[in-house]
Design a protein around this motif. Structure first.
Motif, PDB file in Angstrom:
ATOM      1  N   ASP A   1     -25.012  -3.997  40.316  1.00 33.88           N
ATOM      2  CA  ASP A   1     -23.715  -3.501  40.783  1.00 33.88           C
ATOM      3  C   ASP A   1     -23.289  -2.236  40.049  1.00 33.88           C
ATOM      4  O   ASP A   1     -22.583  -1.383  40.608  1.00 33.88           O
ATOM      5  N   ARG A   2     -23.686  -2.107  38.809  1.00 37.34           N
ATOM      6  CA  ARG A   2     -23.246  -0.987  37.982  1.00 37.34           C
ATOM      7  C   ARG A   2     -24.189   0.214  38.022  1.00 37.34           C
ATOM      8  O   ARG A   2     -23.877   1.274  37.471  1.00 37.34           O
ATOM      9  N   MET A   3     -25.346   0.073  38.652  1.00 34.20           N
ATOM     10  CA  MET A   3     -26.303   1.181  38.693  1.00 34.20           C
ATOM     11  C   MET A   3     -25.757   2.358  39.490  1.00 34.20           C
ATOM     12  O   MET A   3     -24.966   2.193  40.411  1.00 34.20           O
ATOM     13  N   LYS A   4     -26.208   3.535  39.147  1.00 31.10           N
ATOM     14  CA  LYS A   4     -25.784   4.741  39.843  1.00 31.10           C
ATOM     15  C   LYS A   4     -26.431   4.818  41.228  1.00 31.10           C
ATOM     16  O   LYS A   4     -27.469   4.191  41.483  1.00 31.10           O
TER      17      LYS A   4
ATOM     18  N   VAL B   1     -32.024  -0.068  23.320  1.00 29.19           N
ATOM     19  CA  VAL B   1     -30.638  -0.393  23.672  1.00 29.19           C
ATOM     20  C   VAL B   1     -30.617  -1.643  24.539  1.00 29.19           C
ATOM     21  O   VAL B   1     -31.668  -2.155  24.938  1.00 29.19           O
ATOM     22  N   LYS B   2     -29.431  -2.114  24.850  1.00 28.06           N
ATOM     23  CA  LYS B   2     -29.271  -3.153  25.856  1.00 28.06           C
ATOM     24  C   LYS B   2     -29.130  -2.480  27.211  1.00 28.06           C
ATOM     25  O   LYS B   2     -28.559  -1.393  27.321  1.00 28.06           O
ATOM     26  N   LEU B   3     -29.626  -3.124  28.241  1.00 27.04           N
ATOM     27  CA  LEU B   3     -29.555  -2.541  29.579  1.00 27.04           C
ATOM     28  C   LEU B   3     -28.114  -2.226  29.971  1.00 27.04           C
ATOM     29  O   LEU B   3     -27.839  -1.184  30.581  1.00 27.04           O
ATOM     30  N   SER B   4     -27.199  -3.112  29.594  1.00 24.53           N
ATOM     31  CA  SER B   4     -25.793  -2.922  29.977  1.00 24.53           C
ATOM     32  C   SER B   4     -25.191  -1.657  29.372  1.00 24.53           C
ATOM     33  O   SER B   4     -24.229  -1.102  29.906  1.00 24.53           O
TER      34      SER B   4
ATOM     35  N   VAL C   1     -26.920   1.306  31.826  1.00 22.28           N
ATOM     36  CA  VAL C   1     -27.270   1.052  33.219  1.00 22.28           C
ATOM     37  C   VAL C   1     -26.583   2.020  34.173  1.00 22.28           C
ATOM     38  O   VAL C   1     -27.111   2.322  35.251  1.00 22.28           O
ATOM     39  N   ARG C   2     -25.412   2.547  33.804  1.00 21.26           N
ATOM     40  CA  ARG C   2     -24.696   3.467  34.686  1.00 21.26           C
ATOM     41  C   ARG C   2     -25.331   4.859  34.744  1.00 21.26           C
ATOM     42  O   ARG C   2     -25.088   5.612  35.686  1.00 21.26           O
ATOM     43  N   GLN C   3     -26.143   5.196  33.758  1.00 21.45           N
ATOM     44  CA  GLN C   3     -26.650   6.556  33.688  1.00 21.45           C
ATOM     45  C   GLN C   3     -28.121   6.720  33.984  1.00 21.45           C
ATOM     46  O   GLN C   3     -28.588   7.837  34.233  1.00 21.45           O
ATOM     47  N   VAL C   4     -28.903   5.649  33.981  1.00 20.80           N
ATOM     48  CA  VAL C   4     -30.352   5.799  34.170  1.00 20.80           C
ATOM     49  C   VAL C   4     -30.715   6.017  35.639  1.00 20.80           C
ATOM     50  O   VAL C   4     -30.035   5.545  36.546  1.00 20.80           O
ATOM     51  N   ASP C   5     -31.809   6.732  35.850  1.00 20.81           N
ATOM     52  CA  ASP C   5     -32.292   7.034  37.199  1.00 20.81           C
ATOM     53  C   ASP C   5     -33.341   6.035  37.672  1.00 20.81           C
ATOM     54  O   ASP C   5     -33.608   5.935  38.870  1.00 20.81           O
ATOM     55  N   MET C   6     -33.971   5.342  36.738  1.00 21.43           N
ATOM     56  CA  MET C   6     -34.992   4.337  37.081  1.00 21.43           C
ATOM     57  C   MET C   6     -34.885   3.162  36.129  1.00 21.43           C
ATOM     58  O   MET C   6     -34.611   3.357  34.938  1.00 21.43           O
ATOM     59  N   VAL C   7     -35.149   1.968  36.645  1.00 22.15           N
ATOM     60  CA  VAL C   7     -35.243   0.770  35.826  1.00 22.15           C
ATOM     61  C   VAL C   7     -36.571   0.101  36.148  1.00 22.15           C
ATOM     62  O   VAL C   7     -36.858  -0.219  37.307  1.00 22.15           O
TER      63      VAL C   7
ATOM     64  N   GLY D   1     -39.500  14.906  35.393  1.00 20.34           N
ATOM     65  CA  GLY D   1     -38.936  15.738  34.337  1.00 20.34           C
ATOM     66  C   GLY D   1     -37.419  15.639  34.267  1.00 20.34           C
ATOM     67  O   GLY D   1     -36.721  15.892  35.240  1.00 20.34           O
ATOM     68  N   GLY D   2     -36.903  15.276  33.104  1.00 15.75           N
ATOM     69  CA  GLY D   2     -35.474  15.201  32.885  1.00 15.75           C
ATOM     70  C   GLY D   2     -34.805  13.916  33.312  1.00 15.75           C
ATOM     71  O   GLY D   2     -33.624  13.686  32.995  1.00 15.75           O
ATOM     72  N   LYS D   3     -35.524  13.042  34.006  1.00 12.91           N
ATOM     73  CA  LYS D   3     -34.935  11.780  34.462  1.00 12.91           C
ATOM     74  C   LYS D   3     -34.752  10.836  33.272  1.00 12.91           C
ATOM     75  O   LYS D   3     -35.516  10.857  32.314  1.00 12.91           O
ATOM     76  N   GLN D   4     -33.728   9.990  33.393  1.00 11.99           N
ATOM     77  CA  GLN D   4     -33.515   8.944  32.391  1.00 11.99           C
ATOM     78  C   GLN D   4     -34.072   7.624  32.933  1.00 11.99           C
ATOM     79  O   GLN D   4     -33.743   7.232  34.045  1.00 11.99           O
ATOM     80  N   VAL D   5     -34.909   6.990  32.151  1.00  8.17           N
ATOM     81  CA  VAL D   5     -35.613   5.784  32.596  1.00  8.17           C
ATOM     82  C   VAL D   5     -35.377   4.649  31.614  1.00  8.17           C
ATOM     83  O   VAL D   5     -35.440   4.851  30.392  1.00  8.17           O
ATOM     84  N   MET D   6     -35.124   3.465  32.138  1.00  9.29           N
ATOM     85  CA  MET D   6     -35.033   2.251  31.332  1.00  9.29           C
ATOM     86  C   MET D   6     -36.285   1.415  31.550  1.00  9.29           C
ATOM     87  O   MET D   6     -36.598   1.058  32.687  1.00  9.29           O
ATOM     88  N   VAL D   7     -37.016   1.160  30.478  1.00  7.41           N
ATOM     89  CA  VAL D   7     -38.188   0.286  30.537  1.00  7.41           C
ATOM     90  C   VAL D   7     -37.835  -1.003  29.820  1.00  7.41           C
ATOM     91  O   VAL D   7     -37.566  -1.002  28.609  1.00  7.41           O
ATOM     92  N   CYS D   8     -37.824  -2.112  30.541  1.00 10.52           N
ATOM     93  CA  CYS D   8     -37.462  -3.413  29.970  1.00 10.52           C
ATOM     94  C   CYS D   8     -38.711  -4.102  29.445  1.00 10.52           C
ATOM     95  O   CYS D   8     -39.554  -4.569  30.217  1.00 10.52           O
TER      96      CYS D   8
END
Length: 513
Positions: free
Chosen positions: A369-372, A341-344, A347-353, A293-300
């Motif tokens: 390198d840029r991941m949180k 969006v583009k991953l770049s 990438v600094r704000q997502v909690d999961m990729v 809940g509330g997490k930001q996730v990037m699905v490629c």
């Protein structure tokens, strides 16, 4: 004269404009309400993989439980079954009884394969077939393997993923007389050794290939070309393996017919979509105990796998971002309420990729390198190349094993990411998957093998073939009784109005489900 068990005439992948005439010698399932409620150079063994072979025994799944095992490599042990059979290499043959129970549980959720056993097992349509397979060695695959054997085939099997083998199930297969070479936590060298043992046994000449990912096909093609030329057909179920087959075909190097199971409707819409929809959450929970809940996730990737993952994550309250290269899939993601969006960009704000593309270097060192701090990184695509792990195996980064299949990769400033299953397939490495959806894929694989093996000379050329709608509908119909579902039958007038047979196929080959 050899009796031909031809189920369908398949349409070529390159000819999708019309539906070929489909000639079916049907297996009649009149009592469908049956009793089912009720990679290729020699490499050194990596120390990290070897440590995984030892530590991954503390699995969260009983199917993968191995806690009593030592770290001895199965290659260094001589094991025999209760009958003296020794043509196998697994973790521990003493676990066969537990594996048999796992297989029996899976059978209850795999009704179509049980029907095949009952209806055509006596006719042995695969008599004389020598099937060499490379798939995930799980309880569901075991049901498929034993079905093929009951239909007359001889099978030798290896694992397509070094983390997904259920050791108890491998033991049960060996105890039952199947030559299986697989264990959980293989090294890279072990992986190719197991494949080679499947291919090069004495007095063994495989004539059918069942592959998941293309590694087995690639190995035989490169190392044993004379064996490859004598194979009657290939059945492939992964997007990665299909890419490889089409590349061979385009280059004029595919000298045998191949069946593209991956792009069948039943594989895409059920295994890829519904299986991943349920198992993505299971794998993440078991390994990380994460709160969604509330997490930001990037699905490629927003193919069927990506769609399933996004739907499951959205339902639990995550904020889902999607990357896509295909404008059609990207538009679908937008219409489903996801931000493309583009991953770049995020990438600094997502909690999961989570990667779901089947491509390579989708997540590279710059992204990493840029991941949180604390970002969870994992892969749901078949290929282990989606995350650029090579760039992480450098002197300045420290790897720390915190759980089976869970690594912290730590940067010099203390930042860490959580990497699951070393970038390999998350759900089968870290959890289990639903038997029912795998039943659909396994049934399609079995029927494709029967068709290729039994087809008369000349029906299939040196090319890649797709399954027609009639086959997909047939497989789907075998699973409807499990839901007590009852199909409506077209009247003669309705069928004539639509210009189709009242028995199907009900959709044209160009129809998109």
């Amino acid at each position: 004269m050899k009796k031909v068990y031809s189920l369908v005439n398949f349409t070529k992948a390159k000819d999708q404009e019309t539906v070929q005439s489909i000639c079916i010698k049907q297996i009649q399932f009149n009592d469908q309400n049956q009793e089912f409620n009720k990679r290729p150079t020699k490499t050194v063994r990596r120390s990290l993989s070897r440590s995984i072979s030892q530590s991954s025994t503390d699995s969260f799944s009983s199917a993968c439980s191995d806690s009593s095992e030592d770290g001895t490599s199965p290659r260094d042990k001589l094991q025999k079954t209760s009958t003296g059979f020794s043509d196998f290499c697994i973790k521990n043959i003493k676990q066969a009884e537990f594996g048999r129970k796992e297989i029996e549980i899976a059978q209850q959720e795999m009704p179509a394969l049980m029907v095949l056993r009952k209806k055509v097992g006596g006719e042995k349509p695969l008599a004389g077939a020598k099937v060499v397979g490379c798939t995930h060695v799980t309880a569901q695959t075991a049901v498929l393997i034993e079905t093929l054997c009951l239909l007359g085939a001889q099978c030798r099997w290896a694992a397509c993923n070094i983390f997904s083998t259920q050791n108890t199930v491998a033991a049960a297969l060996a105890e039952g007389g199947t030559s299986v070479f697989a264990w959980r936590g293989e090294s890279e060298d072990d992986f190719w050794w197991c494949i080679d043992r499947c291919v090069t046994a004495e007095a063994w000449q495989p004539n059918m290939i069942l592959d998941d990912g293309g590694d087995l096909t690639h190995w035989i093609y490169k190392k044993y070309p004379s064996v490859f030329r004598k194979v009657k057909g290939i059945v492939e179920e992964s997007v990665t393996g299909i890419y490889r087959l089409y590349q061979l075909s385009k280059a004029g190097k595919l000298c045998i017919p191949a069946m593209n199971v991956n792009d069948s409707v039943t594989k895409q819409k059920f295994d890829n979509l519904y299986c991943c929809k349920e198992s993505i959450l299971d794998g993440l929970k078991r390994t990380t105990d994460v709160m969604f809940g509330g997490k930001q996730v990037m699905v490629c990737g927003y193919g069927e796998v990506g769609k399933g993952c996004c739907a499951a994550l959205k339902a639990l309250g995550t904020v889902v971002h999607v990357t896509e290269v295909d404008p059609i899939c990207a538009l679908q993601a937008c219409m489903d309420g996801f931000r493309v969006v583009k991953l770049s960009e995020v990438v600094r704000q997502v909690d999961m990729v989570i990667t779901c593309t089947g491509n390579k270097n989708v997540v590279n060192r710059e992204h990493l390198d840029r991941m949180k701090n604390g970002c969870i990184v994992c892969n749901m695509g078949h290929s282990s190349t989606e995350i650029d792990l090579t760039s992480l195996r450098t002197a300045e980064l420290r790897w720390e094993r915190v759980r089976p299949h869970v690594d912290h990769v730590i940067w010099p400033d203390g930042k860490r990411i959580t990497l699951l299953a070393e970038g390999r397939l998350l759900n089968l490495s870290c959890s289990t998957v639903p038997s029912l959806v795998l039943s659909i894929t396994a049934t399609t694989q079995a029927l494709a093998l029967i068709e290729l093996y039994s087809a008369p000379e000349g029906r299939y050329k040196q090319d890649v073939y797709l399954l027609p709608k009639k086959m997909d509908e047939f497989v789907a119909s075998l699973h409807l009784p499990a839901f007590e579902a009852h199909l409506t039958e077209l009247t003669d007038e309705q069928a004539k109005y639509l210009g189709i047979s009242k028995h199907g196929p009900f959709k044209a080959n160009y129809y998109r489900y």
